[in-house]
Design an enzyme around this catalytic site. Structure first.
Site, mmCIF file in Angstrom:
data_model
loop_
_atom_site.group_PDB
_atom_site.id
_atom_site.type_symbol
_atom_site.label_atom_id
_atom_site.label_comp_id
_atom_site.label_asym_id
_atom_site.label_seq_id
_atom_site.Cartn_x
_atom_site.Cartn_y
_atom_site.Cartn_z
ATOM 1 N N SER A 1 1.019 -1.356 0.095
ATOM 2 C CA SER A 1 -0.077 -0.032 -0.047
ATOM 3 C C SER A 1 0.944 1.294 -0.033
ATOM 4 O O SER A 1 0.311 2.276 -0.176
ATOM 5 C CB SER A 1 -1.119 0.005 1.136
ATOM 6 O OG SER A 1 -1.803 -1.075 1.040
ATOM 7 N N CYS B 1 -9.642 -1.705 3.358
ATOM 8 C CA CYS B 1 -8.694 -0.698 2.788
ATOM 9 C C CYS B 1 -8.952 -0.059 1.591
ATOM 10 O O CYS B 1 -10.066 0.021 1.168
ATOM 11 C CB CYS B 1 -7.147 -1.028 3.036
ATOM 12 S SG CYS B 1 -5.943 0.501 2.938
ATOM 13 N N LEU B 2 -8.159 -0.380 0.417
ATOM 14 C CA LEU B 2 -8.197 -0.082 -0.867
ATOM 15 C C LEU B 2 -9.481 -0.706 -1.192
ATOM 16 O O LEU B 2 -10.298 -0.446 -2.202
ATOM 17 C CB LEU B 2 -7.263 -0.015 -1.809
ATOM 18 C CG LEU B 2 -7.457 0.082 -3.031
ATOM 19 C CD1 LEU B 2 -7.546 1.765 -3.543
ATOM 20 C CD2 LEU B 2 -6.087 -0.333 -4.057
ATOM 21 N N GLU C 1 -6.430 -7.625 9.931
ATOM 22 C CA GLU C 1 -5.191 -8.317 9.844
ATOM 23 C C GLU C 1 -4.203 -7.922 10.600
ATOM 24 O O GLU C 1 -3.050 -8.508 10.920
ATOM 25 C CB GLU C 1 -4.642 -8.917 8.451
ATOM 26 C CG GLU C 1 -3.768 -7.829 7.649
ATOM 27 C CD GLU C 1 -4.502 -6.417 7.155
ATOM 28 O OE1 GLU C 1 -5.804 -6.439 7.477
ATOM 29 O OE2 GLU C 1 -3.862 -5.784 6.800
ATOM 30 N N PHE D 1 -6.929 8.108 1.302
ATOM 31 C CA PHE D 1 -8.230 8.609 0.834
ATOM 32 C C PHE D 1 -9.346 7.753 1.713
ATOM 33 O O PHE D 1 -9.001 6.932 2.512
ATOM 34 C CB PHE D 1 -8.270 7.933 -0.770
ATOM 35 C CG PHE D 1 -7.346 8.431 -1.785
ATOM 36 C CD1 PHE D 1 -7.932 9.490 -2.301
ATOM 37 C CD2 PHE D 1 -6.344 7.880 -1.814
ATOM 38 C CE1 PHE D 1 -6.922 10.209 -3.251
ATOM 39 C CE2 PHE D 1 -5.293 8.409 -2.852
ATOM 40 C CZ PHE D 1 -5.841 9.746 -3.573
ATOM 41 N N HIS E 1 -7.370 -1.919 8.979
ATOM 42 C CA HIS E 1 -6.727 -3.632 8.677
ATOM 43 C C HIS E 1 -7.080 -4.541 10.000
ATOM 44 O O HIS E 1 -6.347 -4.580 10.998
ATOM 45 C CB HIS E 1 -5.218 -3.309 8.645
ATOM 46 C CG HIS E 1 -4.682 -2.672 7.288
ATOM 47 N ND1 HIS E 1 -4.559 -3.117 6.252
ATOM 48 C CD2 HIS E 1 -4.883 -1.044 7.204
ATOM 49 C CE1 HIS E 1 -4.400 -2.340 5.135
ATOM 50 N NE2 HIS E 1 -4.603 -1.032 5.646
ATOM 51 N N ASN F 1 -3.960 2.573 7.459
ATOM 52 C CA ASN F 1 -3.068 3.147 6.550
ATOM 53 C C ASN F 1 -3.949 3.566 4.977
ATOM 54 O O ASN F 1 -4.015 2.717 4.428
ATOM 55 C CB ASN F 1 -2.295 2.158 6.208
ATOM 56 C CG ASN F 1 -1.143 2.520 5.221
ATOM 57 O OD1 ASN F 1 -0.934 3.557 5.108
ATOM 58 N ND2 ASN F 1 -0.765 1.336 4.514
ATOM 59 N N GLN G 1 -12.472 0.791 -0.398
ATOM 60 C CA GLN G 1 -12.815 2.120 -1.186
ATOM 61 C C GLN G 1 -13.566 1.564 -2.375
ATOM 62 O O GLN G 1 -14.547 2.128 -2.860
ATOM 63 C CB GLN G 1 -11.813 2.963 -1.166
ATOM 64 C CG GLN G 1 -11.352 3.648 0.016
ATOM 65 C CD GLN G 1 -9.804 3.959 0.033
ATOM 66 O OE1 GLN G 1 -9.091 3.857 -1.060
ATOM 67 N NE2 GLN G 1 -9.256 4.586 1.171
ATOM 68 N N GLY H 1 -4.473 -1.893 -0.886
ATOM 69 C CA GLY H 1 -3.464 -1.632 -2.024
ATOM 70 C C GLY H 1 -3.420 -0.186 -2.054
ATOM 71 O O GLY H 1 -4.030 0.521 -1.029
#
Lengths: 1061, 370
Positions: B40, B256-257, B344, B301, B342, B298, B260, B229
């Site tokens: 990422s 995360c990504l 994980e 955006f 996250h 993390n 989004q 990512g």
């Protein structure tokens, strides 16, 4: 979940006197809790026997009981006050034990009072090692192999189970009292006995040793919605085997990968849930195997602790304050983070600096004590330092300690001896490790000797390696960034501190100040909590307000304790009332003064000339106050003034006039006041001559000392020679003071305030113990309980005249000695004294606040403090000693101060007040039974009255030969008993058999032979908790108190009631 | 050198390379190796707020991917004598081996405060002596993260099966014994996601980011996972399209990504945060339970809260208590959910790892219905 509306009145239990293992961190936590609860409109009832605490100031609680922390008294207070709940998790182990005791009596249930924070089951589970083991196994955590022992006969079975070396841990003690490590079977049997005696429930856990493992601590908080956060991780520089209170510790943990750290975090979360701490903070200790990462859980404290105070200061997250709010029902996400204001307390602080804590020891006070470190805590104080790197942080910590070290000072020690000393951890191991690198040992060898993690060792090695580069025109910025002090750089490069400072200023190598903000700069910090470092950007942002810097007291040690922090905090409160911005400088993480909430701005910095000057240069204050923090800032007065810093209050010259022998003698002569004959000797020969002229016994001591350091009473020339040989090195630069010793004098302490024009007495305290016992170790009574009025009047007059003559602006303390009709001046200290908090509480006037305002220019008249307060009640202060922590050390008192803390008893007459003070100090005076008496010749007539009283009250007497004969002459019956050297059954046997309720045993101060013979008897009394008195005057006071105790019940009194009377 | 023209002098370590990227800061105190290997961070220079970095060296187990995709690493004090029983290599040697330049000795706190005030911006790492003006131009010329497709740089070339579990996970025993097949889109996936999925009872097939919905459905998975990512979700419209095609067909879980992309596929919009959330101490408020989870985050955006609030079929499940940022989302009817943080961890706390089990039970329910 919002605040619980059913909790309207809460009783908070304090931690009592400062002892090793329980210091002023609990005043810090308790004060925070009091403020946090009051903010919520809750009525706070407080019980704490320690008058030197901020929390016991009457304005911090609705009802303040300065009363003994014993179940009977607490029960009485609960009956009177009927609070809705008791909060026991902010007053250390003392508070938990006390809560447990009243709960077990059924008091809470009977009165319908809830225990909040931690319940009985949680307290038991965390404290009872057997239960804790089982619970840990249930949640899949490993604990060291162990064996539970309740009698000495189980020694073999225990050893079979765990092997050697073995750890001995008594149940329900604090600071590891009674704990030890045994390397041999013999040691094991002895230590087991000691541990069984120390445990209030006669239980000892014998544990597998995890010596050499790495040690970590996590500070955890949980709320009523079961949210759990970790506030701080702490890694011990010292490997397992050294009590965490004695360890050098570093925050955050340095040598864990994220995988390993999260494993500890998961364990901590599981543990606080399993133990069932409903709300609040806990401290959990882990050992991690350095070679394979195996984890064992060492212990869990279901309350705020010394480590949580450290974690609060290290991160800026106020654990105790939040714990108090959680206890009344709030959840973490409902409480704002004070520092960022915008974000909630439900997060985990992250820090962008390194924090180092270094303990401070007092082995010089107890030459017979074992200076090796182990599982029982021995340090008396600590410092914390903040730097951007470990190297900077560590070196700042070293110079904060105030042991005349300004970094890794060289040691003069043969290499083989150095290796030997490194093998077993000692108080001075940092200096030893530094020297090892200087002598060419490598990190691998030092690791083998000390088991300290190589990460730490490499940093120390790098610092020592750097020393070689510090010559001539060395790279100053680089050295400062590594944390080297100006003093140390001067020593290394063969120049002076002043020259280094001037070079720095010339080259623009000056520190900047960064903020402690809980969040690594992710959000803006609104709280000016600052530390210095050598970086680019300065975040100090000083204001242009009218401001005063108050220098704090530095690390606690014997002779300089919480009393001075109390004065500093009151200095802040006083100046705030006059509209000043207050700036605190201190390096002691246990204190209220280093709560960022106390002053407007806090600099967590070493109290050295270099560090203070940097702050002064940034802040440009109206003035600096040096007279509240004890000896530490006072030592800086003259150098600061020379550097052009405005010192508020009494001028450094006036201080010198009081401290310089000759100038002081002239002053007294001018005022027509008496002083014991005295002189200053600059050689052994001169000392002999002087002593012969004055006449033995004489009091000898080095000049300029605090806490009676190396002070002795010598009875003849042989003893004088020994003292000059062993205790001091006399020279023209280091003279020795010789005073006539006033035998059987009554000592008197006076605290006064002067504004230069008027002097007002704060309080006159008559000591219980005779002159010759250090004033810090003596009990005292305010007002005087036996002195005639005209003597007290003479003392008043002398105090006022001296204050005005010296031109004192602020506080002044005078010690007098009264012999028959003559009043002698022993010494004058134009500064805050140890007794200021006690006096303030006794008379209901915050003396230090008044003094601070006077120093800033107000007059006493202006402030309405123009006449001495004469309270209707009697207040007695008693000292508390650390003897129980030092096996083999005698309990006799003398001119060298040995106490770590104090308690106060208040009541309508002297006897009751004294009885309360004794009870608070852990000496519950008996009302029936047998008194063992053995007194030195001179004391016999002085003690007769006291013994008559005891006999009249129904006590039986047992006496040694001489004393028994004397009693018989005076028609008092006494059974005879042998002295120890006369063979069994002797005095010690009687005590060990439990046949004695009270011991009265005096020997001449400085009479070594007599002391040795009776030492084991006093030790036995101490170990078995039998009240003992070692002075005739103490015995008289005790007899008076016992008479009052038998005459009727002693009731607790709230300060608020006294002061409105 | 930052795009705003400020120069930050330090000492170099790691690879001898000059390169630039968006400068972000991370507030985690442990886990620098996981951060270094998190795809990422592609295109970014990471500044650690904790000053002592390198303490525990590096080891093969703690890698989150097979390479280092970040552009540079900035620390206050680079420690070159690691102490850990797990360490196999020093941080310096590791950065050299992976061609990443490091800078130490700068006032990282001042740098962080600069980014906090001025927002994330371009930065360039170069040797001393380089002309300042030219460096400034190069820093300023760095492309903005907005509109950058970095996924193609980091995604796997070939699909593969993942089998390895997580040796560091405390055994919860919560996971059902029934194993399901999940296809995981690799937008820059972290290995610990794969380990956690495996632990929670999934057989995982990892596929390249541009794998079509049809190809994925052809594998007949029980569920689809969308990974974390780098970069801007709106720069990968093809991924958004693919996900839109999968919604309603299979249970979906995104992180995360991936979260989004799912949000955009469901009709949300994205905003750029000023300096993002990069750390392991973020308070994620779970609306269902009222509990606060400490989460590893993390992201630069985020999904726009207002746009989501306007949608009746969507529900925000988690918010960041520091700034109210959307941290979790679910579909009201379909077995589709995602989180911005996250679960994980790696690095970070394990408070939210139960979400993998939650995915398992969603699939279980979905299968039962089918």
């Amino acid at each position: 979940m919002p605040k619980r509306e059913d909790l309207k009145k809460i009783l908070l239990i304090g931690s009592g006197p400062i002892v090793i293992g329980q210091a002023c961190e609990f005043d810090y936590s308790g004060t925070q809790a009091c403020k946090a609860l009051a903010e919520e409109g809750i009525e706070v009832v407080l019980i704490n026997s320690n008058p030197a605490t901020i929390m016991t100031d009457p304005e911090f609680a609705s009802r303040t009981y300065v009363e003994p922390l014993v179940p009977d008294t607490l029960e009485q207070i609960l009956e009177i006050e009927r609070p809705d709940a008791v909060l026991p998790t902010l007053g250390g182990q003392t508070a938990l034990n006390l809560a447990l005791a009243v709960a077990e009596r059924g008091v809470l249930e009977r009165l319908g009072i809830e225990l909040i924070g931690a319940g009985i089951d949680s307290i038991r589970l965390a404290e009872d090692r057997q239960q804790f083991r089982v619970a840990m196994q249930e949640i899949g955590q490993r604990v060291p192999r162990s064996f539970y022992v309740t009698e000495a006969g189980q020694a073999d079975a225990a050893l079979d189970a765990v092997g050697l070396p073995a750890i001995i841990r008594p149940s329900f003690t604090m600071g590891g009292t009674g704990g030890s490590i045994a390397y041999s079977r013999e040691e094991f049997v002895k230590s087991l006995d000691w541990g069984l005696q120390q445990s209030p429930v006669s239980e000892v856990l014998v544990e597998e040793s995890v010596l050499g493992w790495r040690e970590f601590e996590l500070e955890v908080m949980r709320d009523s919605a079961d949210n759990v956060v970790i506030i701080c991780s702490i890694e011990n520089f010292d490997a397992m085997g050294v009590h965490t209170g004695d360890s050098v510790t570093v925050a955050p943990a340095q040598t864990l990968t994220d995988k390993e750290y999260q494993r500890l975090r998961d364990a901590a979360v599981d543990i606080i849930r399993r133990v069932g701490v409903a709300t609040g903070g806990s401290n959990i200790q882990f050992a991690v195997h350095p070679g394979n990462g195996d984890v064992v859980v060492i212990e869990m404290n279901p309350r705020v602790s010394r480590s949580s105070a450290l974690a609060s200061k290290a991160t800026g997250f106020p654990i105790a304050k939040i714990a108090a709010k959680l206890a009344i029902g709030y959840t973490l996400d409902e409480i704002p983070n004070d520092i960022t204001r915008e974000t909630p307390a439900s997060f985990e602080p992250t820090i962008d600096y390194v924090v180092t804590k270094i303990p401070r020891f007092a082995f010089e006070k107890f030459p017979q004590a074992d200076a090796r470190l182990g599982v029982q805590m021995k340090s008396v104080g600590e410092v914390m330092s903040i730097g951007r790197t470990f190297r900077e942080s560590l070196q700042k910590g070293l110079r904060s300690l105030e042991v005349d070290a300004y970094g890794f000072e060289p040691l003069d020690l043969p290499l083989d001896e150095l290796r030997d000393q490194l093998r077993v951890p000692r108080g001075d191991r940092l200096a030893l490790i530094g020297q090892a690198f200087r002598d060419g040992l490598d990190a691998a060898e030092v690791h083998d000797l000390t088991a300290v993690d190589p990460w730490f060792l490499h940093h120390v090695e790098a610092l020592i390696r750097e020393e070689a580069a510090i010559t001539g025109d060395f790279d100053l910025r680089r050295a400062k960034r590594m944390g080297f002090s100006d003093r140390r750089l001067a020593a290394l490069s063969g120049t002076t501190e002043t020259e280094i400072r001037e070079r720095r200023l010339r080259e623009g190598v000056v520190p900047v100040f960064k903020r402690v903000d809980t969040c690594g700069a992710e959000f803006e910090a609104h709280t000016p909590y600052l530390y210095s470092t050598y970086e680019q950007e300065c975040e100090a942002r000083p204001t242009d307000r009218k401001k005063v810097i108050i220098l704090g007291g530095g690390p606690n040690r014997i002779g300089q304790g919480i009393e001075f922090d109390y004065c500093c905090v009151h200095g802040v409160l006083g100046l705030e009332r006059d509209g000043y911005e207050t700036i605190m400088v201190n390096c002691n993480p246990e204190t209220v003064s280093t709560d960022y909430d106390t002053s407007d701005r806090l600099y967590f910095e070493p109290l050295t000339l270099e560090d203070v000057l940097a702050i002064v240069a940034t802040e440009k204050p109206h003035g600096v106050i040096v007279q509240f923090g004890g000896q530490t800032p006072l030592r800086l007065a003259v150098p600061l003034e020379r550097a052009g810093v405005p010192i508020l209050g009494t001028s450094p010259d006036a201080i010198d006039r009081a401290e310089d022998r000759e100038r002081f003698a002239n002053l007294l002569r001018k005022l027509g006041l008496n002083q014991p004959e005295n002189g200053t000797a600059r050689s052994v020969e001169a000392a002999r001559r002087l002593a012969a002229n004055i006449g033995y016994p004489v009091l000898v001591r080095p000049s300029y000392v605090l806490g009676g350091r190396a002070m002795q009473i010598v009875h003849d020339e042989t003893a004088l020679d020994r003292y000059m040989r062993e205790a001091v090195s006399v020279s023209p630069e280091h003279p020795v003071l010789v005073d006539r010793f006033l035998a059987n004098a009554i000592e008197v302490d006076v605290d006064a305030i002067c504004d230069g024009k008027a002097a007002v007495i704060g309080g006159i305290m008559e000591h219980i113990e005779e002159a010759g016992i250090h004033s810090g170790d003596s009990a005292c009574s305010l007002p005087p309980y036996s002195l005639p009025r005209y003597i007290v009047e003479e003392i008043r007059r002398a105090t006022r005249e001296m204050a005005l003559e010296l031109g004192v602006v602020g506080l002044m303390n005078v010690q007098f000695a009264v012999v028959d009709d003559t009043v002698y001046v022993i010494e004058v200290n134009p500064r805050a004294s140890r007794t200021v908090p006690f006096v303030s509480k006794a008379i209901g006037v915050p003396l230090a606040q008044v003094a601070a305002r006077v120093m800033a220019g107000r007059s006493l008249e202006d402030l309405g403090f123009t006449a001495e307060v004469e309270p209707a009640h009697v207040s007695v202060k008693e000292a508390v000693f650390p003897f129980v922590k030092f096996p083999g050390v005698d309990t006799l008192l003398g001119p060298e101060m040995k106490s770590t803390g104090e308690v106060m008893g208040i009541d309508r007459d002297f006897g009751r007040a004294y009885a309360k003070a004794q009870r608070a100090a852990g000496m519950d005076l008996p009302t029936a039974g047998t008194v063992l008496v053995s007194v030195r010749h001179d004391d016999k007539p002085r003690i007769l009255g006291a013994l008559r009283t005891l006999v009249d009250e129904g006590f039986q007497l047992v006496a040694t030969d001489g004393t028994a004969a004397f009693l018989k002459e005076n028609a008092i019956d006494a059974t005879r008993v042998h002295k120890v050297h006369e063979g069994s059954p002797h005095t010690e046997d009687l005590i060990r058999r439990g046949d004695v309720a009270l011991v009265i045993m005096t020997t001449a101060i400085g009479d070594a032979a007599a002391q040795n013979d009776s030492a084991s008897t006093r030790r036995a009394a101490l170990e078995l908790g039998v009240p003992y008195l070692t002075t005739a005057s103490g015995a008289r006071a005790a007899a008076a108190a016992i008479r009052e105790l038998r005459a009727g019940e002693v009731r607790p009194v709230a300060l608020q009631d006294l002061q409105t009377r | 050198m930052l795009a705003d023209g400020s120069v930050w002098e330090g000492e170099s370590f790691g690879a001898d390379a000059e390169q630039g990227g968006e400068v972000v800061f991370n507030t985690a105190m442990t886990g620098y190796q996981e951060i270094l290997t998190d795809p990422s961070y592609a295109g970014q220079i990471v500044c650690m707020t904790y000053p002592e970095i390198g303490n525990v060296g590096v080891n093969p187990e703690d890698e989150e991917s097979s390479g280092l995709y970040l552009r540079g690493f900035v620390v206050r004090d680079h420690v070159d004598f690691p102490s850990s029983w797990r360490s196999r290599e020093s941080l310096h040697a590791y950065l050299v081996r992976h061609g990443v330049p490091g800078v130490s000795g700068i006032d990282t706190r001042a740098l962080v405060r600069r980014i906090r005030e001025a927002g994330a911006q371009g930065g360039f790492i170069a040797h001393g002596g380089a002309p300042v003006e030219r460096l400034r131009e190069r820093a300023a010329a760095l492309p903005s993260m907005e509109g950058q497709n970095l996924v193609d740089e980091v995604t796997t070339a070939e699909a593969y099966e993942w089998r390895e579990g997580d040796a560091w996970l405390p055994r919860s025993g919560g996971a059902s014994s029934r194993r399901y097949r999940v296809v995981a889109y690799d937008f820059g996936i972290k290995r610990n996601i794969l380990r956690r999925l495996t632990e929670s009872g999934f057989d995982v097939t990892v596929v390249p980011a541009r794998t079509s919905a049809e190809d994925v459905l052809a594998l007949e998975p029980d569920g689809v996972f969308l990974s974390n990512g780098p970069g801007d979700p709106s720069a990968v419209p093809w991924a958004v399209e693919t996900v839109r095609a999968l919604v309603g067909r299979k249970p979906i879980f995104g992180i995360c990504l991936g979260h989004q992309i799912l949000g955009l596929a469901l009709g949300g919009t994205r905003t750029k945060l000023r300096f993002g959330h990069h750390g392991a101490n973020q308070p994620a408020h779970e609306r269902d339970t009222g509990r606060v989870m400490i989460a590893s985050e993390n992201h630069g955006f985020a999904l726009d809260a207002e746009a989501l609030a306007a949608r009746d079929d969507l529900e925000v499940t988690h918010v960041n208590l520091n700034d109210g940022c959307v941290e979790g989302l679910r579909h009201r009817e379909l077995p589709v959910f995602s989180v911005q943080f996250h679960p994980e961890a790696s690095p970070g706390p394990h408070d939210t790892s139960y979400l993998f089990d939650h995915f398992h039970s969603l699939i279980e329910a979905d299968r039962a219905e089918a």
